[in-house]
Design a protein around this motif. Structure first.
Motif, mmCIF file in Angstrom:
data_model
loop_
_atom_site.group_PDB
_atom_site.id
_atom_site.type_symbol
_atom_site.label_atom_id
_atom_site.label_comp_id
_atom_site.label_asym_id
_atom_site.label_seq_id
_atom_site.Cartn_x
_atom_site.Cartn_y
_atom_site.Cartn_z
ATOM 1 N N ASN A 29 0.819 -1.207 0.000
ATOM 2 C CA ASN A 29 0.000 0.000 0.000
ATOM 3 C C ASN A 29 0.856 1.261 0.000
ATOM 4 N N PRO A 78 -6.866 -2.106 -1.679
ATOM 5 C CA PRO A 78 -5.662 -2.204 -0.854
ATOM 6 C C PRO A 78 -4.945 -3.537 -1.042
ATOM 7 N N ASN A 106 -8.223 -3.304 5.969
ATOM 8 C CA ASN A 106 -7.832 -1.930 5.665
ATOM 9 C C ASN A 106 -8.740 -0.933 6.382
#
Length: 367
Positions: A242, A277, A319
């Motif tokens: 990420n 993500p 996430n």
């Protein structure tokens, strides 16, 4: 208690492929089956999702088991069709079969069984989150069948680490003019070509995988002697982490804006599907999945964790909820020629391994 056969469920689901947020028959089939098993079922969650709950008598954690439901769109012989070419029918079949074994065996905590819609369109997990399904979840466990290129038939991987992925639309606005007087116009095709070349020159840390590539370009076309004043492009962008994705997108947008300005064009940068993500899997939970795999199929059939450049919206869960522990394992079924191929097929005998790992892991946590 009734124990359902995973291959029979798969055969049923395979005959009713439906696109994301249109899984009406599929979700009804699964909801009906879960109600017959005695679960507390809620339909139409986050769209067409199904959530089924079983609570133990003792206090304990909330464990979510998740499978996706949707098929993929294809044009075959000029007709638009839906085909299960990614194994989501297999995932739902494994989860339903596991739920049939687990009914009545939850002693502590809460088991949540989620049949999620619209993974392929990357909106299903977000809909589930918006519906509040994850608010009380401590652990989430997902699974995916693996192609023959990843792991052999009959083996399992305790973790599939998908990459962060997104697609970006770039729209360039210029100025039309007669092609005999190009100095009076702003040619957006020329600007697009320069942007593609410049984006290809972006350099990121080579110790991590990443890619940024144009996949669609449309511009001009009304006449050969008109300077095109509008061109649109699509880019597919992926990153192993990420953090690298954030840096890559920042550099991408700077390149697009600066090159467009150099050509006197205006650039719009649009993210139609958001940014998926990368996987952030919990090490401890993944290690427990590895132990379950050893117990189910033997240590010799335990494969390493897989790094995967594909995207998966399951990873929105951890996430959005950083305290949630997530694990996501791969089931070797020798799928070929590859996932998302309309002719994809696999050995359904491998599905029982996925069922057994789901059951084993759940009983460790809630049994």
């Amino acid at each position: 208690m009734t124990t359902l056969n995973v291959k029979e469920i798969f055969n049923d689901l395979h005959q009713m492929p439906e696109l994301g947020m249109q899984e009406y028959k599929t979700s009804a089939y699964l909801a009906d089956a879960m109600e017959k098993l005695g679960y507390d079922v809620t339909r139409n969650v986050g769209g067409t999702g199904v959530v089924a709950i079983e609570k133990g008598e003792e206090e304990g954690p909330v464990l979510l088991l998740r499978a996706d439901m949707d098929a993929l769109p294809y044009t075959i012989d000029g007709k638009q069709v839906a085909i299960h070419a990614c194994g989501h029918d297999a995932h739902s079949a494994m989860l339903l079969a596991a739920a049939s074994v687990l009914k009545g065996k939850i002693k502590r905590g809460t088991l949540k069984v989620l049949f999620q819609p619209a993974e392929e369109t990357l909106v299903g997990a977000l809909g589930i989150i918006d519906a509040g399904v994850l608010e009380d979840v401590d652990m989430a466990l997902g699974l995916h069948i693996r192609p023959v290129q990843d792991i052999p038939f009959g083996t399992l991987s305790p973790g599939v680490k998908h990459s962060s992925s997104t697609f970006v639309k770039v729209v360039l606005h210029g100025r039309s003019a007669h092609a005999s007087r190009p100095h009076l116009g702003v040619n957006t095709i020329e600007a697009a070509a320069a942007i593609i070349h410049s984006v290809a020159s972006i350099k990121m840390n080579p110790n991590f995988s990443w890619s940024c590539k144009p996949t669609i370009i449309n511009g001009g076309g009304t006449a050969t002697n008109i300077i095109p004043d509008c061109t649109s492009m699509m880019f597919d962008i992926r990153s192993q982490t990420n953090e690298i994705m954030s840096e890559l997108l920042e550099r991408f947008q700077k390149v697009v804006k600066s090159v467009a300005e150099a050509y006197e064009a205006e650039a719009e940068v649009i993210f139609p599907g958001g940014v998926i993500p990368a996987a952030v899997l919990d090490d401890e939970l993944t290690a427990e999945v590895a132990e379950s795999i050893k117990e189910v199929v033997g240590e010799e059939n335990l494969m390493p964790v897989l790094n995967n450049t594909g995207g998966e919206d399951f990873h929105y869960f951890a996430n959005k909820y950083p305290n949630l522990k997530a694990a996501y394992f791969g089931v070797g079924v020798a799928a070929e020629p590859g996932l998302h191929d309309p002719k994809m097929s696999f050995n359904v005998d491998g599905l029982q391994n996925g069922v057994d790992v789901l059951v084993n892991m759940t009983l460790k946590k809630l049994g």
